[in-house]
Design a protein around this motif. Sequence first.
Motif, PDB file in Angstrom:
ATOM      1  N   VAL A   1       0.815  -1.212   0.000  1.00 38.35           N
ATOM      2  CA  VAL A   1       0.000   0.000   0.000  1.00 38.35           C
ATOM      3  C   VAL A   1       0.853   1.268   0.000  1.00 38.35           C
ATOM      4  CG1 VAL A   1      -1.716   1.302   1.297  1.00 38.35           C
ATOM      5  CG2 VAL A   1      -1.954  -1.149   1.088  1.00 38.35           C
ATOM      6  N   LYS A   2       2.015   1.234   0.623  1.00 37.65           N
ATOM      7  CA  LYS A   2       2.837   2.440   0.700  1.00 37.65           C
ATOM      8  C   LYS A   2       3.933   2.496  -0.352  1.00 37.65           C
ATOM      9  CE  LYS A   2       2.071   2.842   5.676  1.00 37.65           C
ATOM     10  NZ  LYS A   2       2.686   2.885   7.017  1.00 37.65           N
ATOM     11  N   ASP A   3       3.872   1.589  -1.296  1.00 38.48           N
ATOM     12  CA  ASP A   3       4.946   1.470  -2.282  1.00 38.48           C
ATOM     13  C   ASP A   3       4.405   1.702  -3.693  1.00 38.48           C
ATOM     14  OD1 ASP A   3       6.368  -0.906  -4.201  1.00 38.48           O
ATOM     15  OD2 ASP A   3       7.724   0.421  -3.086  1.00 38.48           O
ATOM     16  N   ILE A   4       4.949   2.699  -4.389  1.00 36.37           N
ATOM     17  CA  ILE A   4       4.557   2.986  -5.773  1.00 36.37           C
ATOM     18  C   ILE A   4       5.836   3.150  -6.588  1.00 36.37           C
ATOM     19  CG2 ILE A   4       3.421   4.615  -7.341  1.00 36.37           C
ATOM     20  CD1 ILE A   4       1.413   3.270  -5.596  1.00 36.37           C
ATOM     21  N   ASN A   5       5.888   2.491  -7.736  1.00 37.80           N
ATOM     22  CA  ASN A   5       7.085   2.564  -8.572  1.00 37.80           C
ATOM     23  C   ASN A   5       6.712   2.785 -10.021  1.00 37.80           C
ATOM     24  OD1 ASN A   5       9.153   1.428  -6.483  1.00 37.80           O
ATOM     25  ND2 ASN A   5       7.448  -0.010  -6.456  1.00 37.80           N
ATOM     26  N   LYS A   6       7.523   3.569 -10.711  1.00 35.79           N
ATOM     27  CA  LYS A   6       7.300   3.776 -12.135  1.00 35.79           C
ATOM     28  C   LYS A   6       7.784   2.576 -12.926  1.00 35.79           C
ATOM     29  CE  LYS A   6       7.673   8.809 -12.075  1.00 35.79           C
ATOM     30  NZ  LYS A   6       8.387   9.992 -12.620  1.00 35.79           N
ATOM     31  N   GLY A   7       7.061   2.264 -13.967  1.00 34.23           N
ATOM     32  CA  GLY A   7       7.481   1.244 -14.901  1.00 34.23           C
ATOM     33  C   GLY A   7       8.177   1.883 -16.086  1.00 34.23           C
ATOM     34  N   GLU A   8       8.194   1.180 -17.194  1.00 26.44           N
ATOM     35  CA  GLU A   8       8.946   1.652 -18.360  1.00 26.44           C
ATOM     36  C   GLU A   8       8.265   2.774 -19.113  1.00 26.44           C
ATOM     37  OE1 GLU A   8       9.108  -1.507 -21.430  1.00 26.44           O
ATOM     38  OE2 GLU A   8       7.773  -2.632 -20.121  1.00 26.44           O
ATOM     39  N   ILE A   9       6.937   2.960 -18.943  1.00 19.84           N
ATOM     40  CA  ILE A   9       6.230   3.982 -19.724  1.00 19.84           C
ATOM     41  C   ILE A   9       5.283   4.787 -18.836  1.00 19.84           C
ATOM     42  CG2 ILE A   9       6.412   2.797 -21.956  1.00 19.84           C
ATOM     43  CD1 ILE A   9       3.437   1.942 -21.434  1.00 19.84           C
ATOM     44  N   SER A  10       5.764   5.366 -17.747  1.00 19.87           N
ATOM     45  CA  SER A  10       4.895   6.034 -16.787  1.00 19.87           C
ATOM     46  C   SER A  10       4.490   7.456 -17.179  1.00 19.87           C
ATOM     47  CB  SER A  10       5.574   6.054 -15.419  1.00 19.87           C
ATOM     48  OG  SER A  10       6.828   6.725 -15.516  1.00 19.87           O
ATOM     49  N   ASP A  11       5.176   8.070 -18.109  1.00 14.71           N
ATOM     50  CA  ASP A  11       4.852   9.451 -18.479  1.00 14.71           C
ATOM     51  C   ASP A  11       3.407   9.575 -18.942  1.00 14.71           C
ATOM     52  OD1 ASP A  11       8.089  10.410 -19.921  1.00 14.71           O
ATOM     53  OD2 ASP A  11       7.379  10.217 -17.860  1.00 14.71           O
ATOM     54  N   GLY A  12       2.697  10.558 -18.372  1.00 14.83           N
ATOM     55  CA  GLY A  12       1.301  10.781 -18.745  1.00 14.83           C
ATOM     56  C   GLY A  12       0.313  10.000 -17.898  1.00 14.83           C
ATOM     57  N   TYR A  13       0.830   9.210 -16.965  1.00 17.07           N
ATOM     58  CA  TYR A  13      -0.012   8.385 -16.095  1.00 17.07           C
ATOM     59  C   TYR A  13       0.326   8.643 -14.625  1.00 17.07           C
ATOM     60  CZ  TYR A  13      -0.570   5.608 -20.381  1.00 17.07           C
ATOM     61  OH  TYR A  13      -0.813   5.198 -21.672  1.00 17.07           O
ATOM     62  N   SER A  14      -0.643   8.387 -13.752  1.00 17.39           N
ATOM     63  CA  SER A  14      -0.392   8.381 -12.314  1.00 17.39           C
ATOM     64  C   SER A  14      -1.227   7.259 -11.713  1.00 17.39           C
ATOM     65  CB  SER A  14      -0.745   9.720 -11.665  1.00 17.39           C
ATOM     66  OG  SER A  14      -2.123   9.997 -11.814  1.00 17.39           O
ATOM     67  N   VAL A  15      -0.868   6.847 -10.503  1.00 22.98           N
ATOM     68  CA  VAL A  15      -1.588   5.753  -9.860  1.00 22.98           C
ATOM     69  C   VAL A  15      -1.852   6.088  -8.404  1.00 22.98           C
ATOM     70  CG1 VAL A  15      -0.749   3.882 -11.337  1.00 22.98           C
ATOM     71  CG2 VAL A  15       0.576   4.562  -9.313  1.00 22.98           C
TER      72      VAL A  15
END
Lengths: 112, 111
Positions: free
Chosen positions: A52-66
């Motif tokens: 729940v406290k962990d968020i990481n960007k993947g290879e194509i995160s630009d333009g997205y949020s989670v």
Amino acid sequence: DADVTQTPRNRITKTGKRIMLECSQTKGHDRMYWYRQDPGLGLQLIYYSFDVKDINKGEISDGYSVSRQAQAKFSLSLESAIPNQTALYFCATSGDYTDTQYFGPGTRLTVL
Amino acid sequence: RKEVEQDPGPFNVPEGATVAFNCTYSNSASQSFFWYRQDCRKEPKLLMSVYSSGNEDGRFTAQLNRASQYISLLIRDSKLSDSATYLCVVNAHNAGNMLTFGGGTRLMVKP
């Protein structure tokens, strides 16, 4: 009932609109992922979360949020949708000690 | 170069035929290997893991060649229901335990 669900299943929107895709799971997994799939390109990882406290960007995160609202819920947002974000979006989950990922049914998003 | 490469196909085969797909991967640190099946407009589902010694599950046989960095899937006695896209998937444990997906190989089994 499906273990991994996604809403909506289909969405058509216009350029510049904010869109949220939601994912819920009943598998009790800590790890959740968002992918997009374009024809012939395979699945590309957008974001992932190991708890729940962990968020990481993947290879194509630009333009997205989670947002990881709870262990069972992981949402993907497009703040200002653009046509090249038209794709099939999948949410997936996995257990801590296994590589196997379980996918939701997908959301087909069209940005006009 | 893509990290995981597959021939996109389609492979058109008659029922009962034997068909084989290959997949190559570029990360020599890859540790885990899988084949997933994806039906049209549906989610990918795990078909089988691929072990170093090779493994079989009914009509499906998977093999791994670490030296040449390729994985294969053999389907014997093809059924109409085998028609799908087969995704080669690799996990490099030194890359945060993420799965890398190939673009898929499409199989069409015809009567």
